[in-house]
Design an enzyme around this catalytic site. Structure first.
Site, PDB file in Angstrom:
ATOM      1  N   GLY A 201       0.803  -1.216   0.000  1.00  0.00           N
ATOM      2  CA  GLY A 201       0.000   0.000   0.000  1.00  0.00           C
ATOM      3  C   GLY A 201       0.835   1.264   0.000  1.00  0.00           C
TER       4      GLY A 201
ATOM      5  CG  LEU B  25      -0.891   1.716  -3.942  1.00  0.00           C
ATOM      6  CD1 LEU B  25      -2.044   1.381  -4.872  1.00  0.00           C
ATOM      7  CD2 LEU B  25       0.119   0.577  -3.913  1.00  0.00           C
ATOM      8  CG  HIS B  26       5.412   5.019  -4.750  1.00  0.00           C
ATOM      9  ND1 HIS B  26       6.014   4.343  -5.785  1.00  0.00           N
ATOM     10  CD2 HIS B  26       5.839   4.401  -3.608  1.00  0.00           C
ATOM     11  CE1 HIS B  26       6.786   3.384  -5.304  1.00  0.00           C
ATOM     12  NE2 HIS B  26       6.697   3.383  -3.989  1.00  0.00           N
TER      13      HIS B  26
ATOM     14  CG  HIS C 130       3.430   0.796  -5.390  1.00  0.00           C
ATOM     15  ND1 HIS C 130       3.501   1.801  -4.461  1.00  0.00           N
ATOM     16  CD2 HIS C 130       4.042  -0.280  -4.840  1.00  0.00           C
ATOM     17  CE1 HIS C 130       4.124   1.351  -3.383  1.00  0.00           C
ATOM     18  NE2 HIS C 130       4.463   0.099  -3.588  1.00  0.00           N
TER      19      HIS C 130
ATOM     20  N   GLY D 152       9.552  -4.329  -8.195  1.00  0.00           N
ATOM     21  CA  GLY D 152      10.470  -3.238  -8.529  1.00  0.00           C
ATOM     22  C   GLY D 152      11.907  -3.567  -8.174  1.00  0.00           C
ATOM     23  CD  GLU D 153      15.845  -3.991 -12.211  1.00  0.00           C
ATOM     24  OE1 GLU D 153      16.481  -2.927 -12.353  1.00  0.00           O
ATOM     25  OE2 GLU D 153      15.939  -4.956 -12.990  1.00  0.00           O
TER      26      GLU D 153
ATOM     27  CD  GLN E 264      10.692  -7.656  -1.623  1.00  0.00           C
ATOM     28  OE1 GLN E 264      10.480  -7.447  -0.446  1.00  0.00           O
ATOM     29  NE2 GLN E 264      10.056  -6.996  -2.578  1.00  0.00           N
TER      30      GLN E 264
ATOM     31  CB  SER F 213      10.428   4.292  -0.790  1.00  0.00           C
ATOM     32  OG  SER F 213      10.118   3.592   0.399  1.00  0.00           O
TER      33      SER F 213
ATOM     34  NE  ARG G 197      10.429   1.467   5.846  1.00  0.00           N
ATOM     35  CZ  ARG G 197      10.297   0.246   5.381  1.00  0.00           C
ATOM     36  NH1 ARG G 197      10.415   0.044   4.079  1.00  0.00           N
ATOM     37  NH2 ARG G 197      10.016  -0.765   6.170  1.00  0.00           N
TER      38      ARG G 197
END
Length: 282
Positions: free
Chosen positions: A31, A33-34, A37, A149-150, A155, A187, A189
């Site tokens: 969530g 979202l940007h 995403h 996403g890179e 991950q 991000s 964050r």
């Protein structure tokens, strides 16, 4: 937009609408979202008959309870963004009990050592949490293609390994990092940064770009020393790590080899907000 918060309802709907040869694209998110995403969703919409997006802040991948508590949750505006992008997208936004079926714990995974590098050193148990949730989501949705996403390059490598070792029939697609105008990697964050912090955080990508230039003539140790010294001079930033690693094994580069591809990885704290980024050194 089709919204489901129960896996039984989602599975029933997918079973009803899917034909044998339909491709299902899947974009897992936490969530907030940007544009990054949304770019993954666009990629999926272009290449699949059906696109499913999950929105779930996964508790088992947070080794810091404070980070979990403060992680931005913006479901209403997330749904608006998805609806504006394409009203045919299917959204799965469960609570922990629905997805973990009352047992919110991680399973243990062996990723052939990928889990012990970088993020793994600083966030114990994080990749067990990632593997647990991604595997569960793949089992619920059964996607043909899944998009990541890179920015979270480690991950991405770990999920590819998870799929290979568990023989999960899904194609994992890595998509390029989306950046803010000043270069800061997008991000969720970033929403927690003040305008001043967000502005000054351009130093992270600037440092990566300079590291890439330096790596053409200097050793990995010399480049790491330069980045470390650069962040020591910064008042509001604390460098957690900077590493140059082999893209395939994620093992730290000690001595350059011509037949390997390297990538620089960085994690930085800004007032307890943790930001990560990376750049290919090709």
């Amino acid at each position: 937009m089709y919204f489901y918060d129960k896996q039984t309802d989602l599975k029933a709907y997918l079973k009803k609408i899917l034909l044998n040869n339909d491709n299902v694209g899947f974009v897992p998110t936490m969530g907030a979202l940007h544009e990054g995403h949304l770019s993954l969703m666009k990629e999926s919409l272009q290449n699949n008959k059906i696109t499913v997006v999950s929105i779930f802040v996964n508790p088992t991948q947070f080794n810091n309870p404070e980070d979990l508590k403060k992680y931005p949750r913006t479901l209403e505006s997330d749904l608006e963004k998805i609806k504006s992008l394409n009203p045919e997208i299917i959204v799965y936004a469960p609570n922990a009990d629905d997805i973990y079926e009352g047992n919110t714990v991680s399973k243990s995974f062996n990723y052939d050592g990928l889990e012990f590098q970088m993020e793994g050193k600083h966030r114990p148990g994080h990749f067990d949490g990632v593997g647990t949730i991604v595997k569960k989501l793949f089992e619920i949705i059964n996607p043909t293609n899944a998009y990541f996403g890179e920015k979270d390059f480690q991950q991405l490598a770990i999920i590819k390994k998870l799929v290979k070792k568990n023989k999960i029939p899904v194609h994992i697609i890595g998509c390029q990092i989306h950046r803010e105008p000043n270069g800061l990697a997008m991000s969720s964050r970033n929403e927690r940064l003040s305008a001043d912090e967000r502005n000054k955080a351009e130093i992270i990508y600037k440092a990566l770009k300079t590291a890439k230039k330096l790596f053409s003539t200097k050793t990995a140790t010399e480049v790491t020393k330069w980045v470390t010294e650069t962040f020591e001079k910064q008042k509001i930033f604390t460098l957690e790590y900077f590493e140059i690693a082999d893209e395939n094994t994620l093992i730290t580069c000690k001595r350059k080899s011509k037949n390997k591809n390297y990538r620089a990885f960085i994690a930085v704290f800004v007032n307890n907000i943790r930001l990560i980024d990376n750049i290919s050194l090709k």
